[in-house]
Write a protein that holds these residues in place. Sequence first.
Motif, mmCIF file in Angstrom:
data_model
loop_
_atom_site.group_PDB
_atom_site.id
_atom_site.type_symbol
_atom_site.label_atom_id
_atom_site.label_comp_id
_atom_site.label_asym_id
_atom_site.label_seq_id
_atom_site.Cartn_x
_atom_site.Cartn_y
_atom_site.Cartn_z
ATOM 1 N N UNK A 1 96.662 8.280 -16.430
ATOM 2 C CA UNK A 1 97.195 8.778 -15.169
ATOM 3 C C UNK A 1 96.042 9.101 -14.231
ATOM 4 N N UNK A 2 95.962 8.386 -13.110
ATOM 5 C CA UNK A 2 94.902 8.594 -12.116
ATOM 6 C C UNK A 2 95.202 9.784 -11.220
ATOM 7 N N UNK A 3 96.399 9.822 -10.723
ATOM 8 C CA UNK A 3 96.877 10.879 -9.838
ATOM 9 C C UNK A 3 98.310 11.165 -10.266
ATOM 10 N N UNK A 4 98.963 12.070 -9.596
ATOM 11 C CA UNK A 4 100.322 12.464 -9.995
ATOM 12 C C UNK A 4 101.262 11.270 -10.123
ATOM 13 N N UNK A 5 101.179 10.317 -9.198
ATOM 14 C CA UNK A 5 102.103 9.186 -9.197
ATOM 15 C C UNK A 5 101.421 7.840 -9.387
ATOM 16 N N UNK A 6 100.195 7.809 -9.886
ATOM 17 C CA UNK A 6 99.456 6.557 -10.111
ATOM 18 C C UNK A 6 99.029 6.458 -11.561
ATOM 19 N N UNK A 7 99.272 5.314 -12.158
ATOM 20 C CA UNK A 7 98.942 5.081 -13.552
ATOM 21 C C UNK A 7 98.137 3.797 -13.678
ATOM 22 N N UNK A 8 96.995 3.862 -14.364
ATOM 23 C CA UNK A 8 96.220 2.662 -14.673
ATOM 24 C C UNK A 8 96.719 2.134 -16.005
ATOM 25 N N UNK A 9 96.991 0.845 -16.061
ATOM 26 C CA UNK A 9 97.485 0.217 -17.276
ATOM 27 C C UNK A 9 96.598 -0.973 -17.610
ATOM 28 N N UNK A 10 95.996 -0.954 -18.781
ATOM 29 C CA UNK A 10 95.174 -2.059 -19.254
ATOM 30 C C UNK A 10 95.914 -2.726 -20.400
ATOM 31 N N UNK A 11 96.304 -3.980 -20.179
ATOM 32 C CA UNK A 11 97.113 -4.714 -21.152
ATOM 33 C C UNK A 11 96.237 -5.763 -21.833
ATOM 34 N N UNK A 12 96.261 -5.782 -23.167
ATOM 35 C CA UNK A 12 95.536 -6.793 -23.931
ATOM 36 C C UNK A 12 96.149 -8.165 -23.686
ATOM 37 N N UNK A 13 95.390 -9.216 -23.972
ATOM 38 C CA UNK A 13 95.902 -10.576 -23.859
ATOM 39 C C UNK A 13 97.060 -10.807 -24.827
ATOM 40 N N UNK A 14 97.971 -11.683 -24.451
ATOM 41 C CA UNK A 14 99.138 -11.994 -25.281
ATOM 42 C C UNK A 14 99.655 -13.379 -24.904
ATOM 43 N N UNK B 1 104.936 -19.531 -25.152
ATOM 44 C CA UNK B 1 103.567 -19.770 -25.616
ATOM 45 C C UNK B 1 102.541 -19.947 -24.499
ATOM 46 N N UNK B 2 102.828 -19.402 -23.323
ATOM 47 C CA UNK B 2 101.848 -19.415 -22.242
ATOM 48 C C UNK B 2 100.898 -18.238 -22.447
ATOM 49 N N UNK B 3 99.595 -18.508 -22.565
ATOM 50 C CA UNK B 3 98.653 -17.405 -22.763
ATOM 51 C C UNK B 3 98.475 -16.592 -21.475
ATOM 52 N N UNK B 4 98.397 -15.276 -21.636
ATOM 53 C CA UNK B 4 98.150 -14.364 -20.525
ATOM 54 C C UNK B 4 96.921 -13.556 -20.894
ATOM 55 N N UNK B 5 95.901 -13.615 -20.065
ATOM 56 C CA UNK B 5 94.654 -12.898 -20.328
ATOM 57 C C UNK B 5 94.842 -11.389 -20.172
ATOM 58 N N UNK B 6 93.950 -10.633 -20.783
ATOM 59 C CA UNK B 6 93.951 -9.180 -20.625
ATOM 60 C C UNK B 6 93.764 -8.849 -19.147
ATOM 61 N N UNK B 7 94.500 -7.854 -18.680
ATOM 62 C CA UNK B 7 94.445 -7.486 -17.265
ATOM 63 C C UNK B 7 94.542 -5.975 -17.107
ATOM 64 N N UNK B 8 94.078 -5.496 -15.967
ATOM 65 C CA UNK B 8 94.055 -4.083 -15.625
ATOM 66 C C UNK B 8 94.888 -3.909 -14.352
#
Length: 98
Positions: free
Chosen positions: A53-66, A71-78
Amino acid sequence: MSDSVQIQVADSHLYPGCAVHIAHLPKSERTAATVVAVVEFADGSGANATCHLRAHDELELTVDGYATQKRHPVNARHWLLLAVDATHNSWRVKRRLP
């Protein structure tokens, strides 16, 4: 925290404007540095993630690749998410972070 936070995404991948549901983001975890999460996508695929949680209403989400169910690869993203409601259950992806 022993259990991970469950995050549900309304599509098979994240993008700006995408709806995200986080049913139980514990209040005690909202101020913690990093929370482990499991992201469940609408097509049935999933990925591990961390959120902060960055601020009261902001959330940083870091998702691993999947891979999507097709079967379409999706790279890790922030990502930066904004809360849509006061309960912090509904979120929207604002933008991708570097």
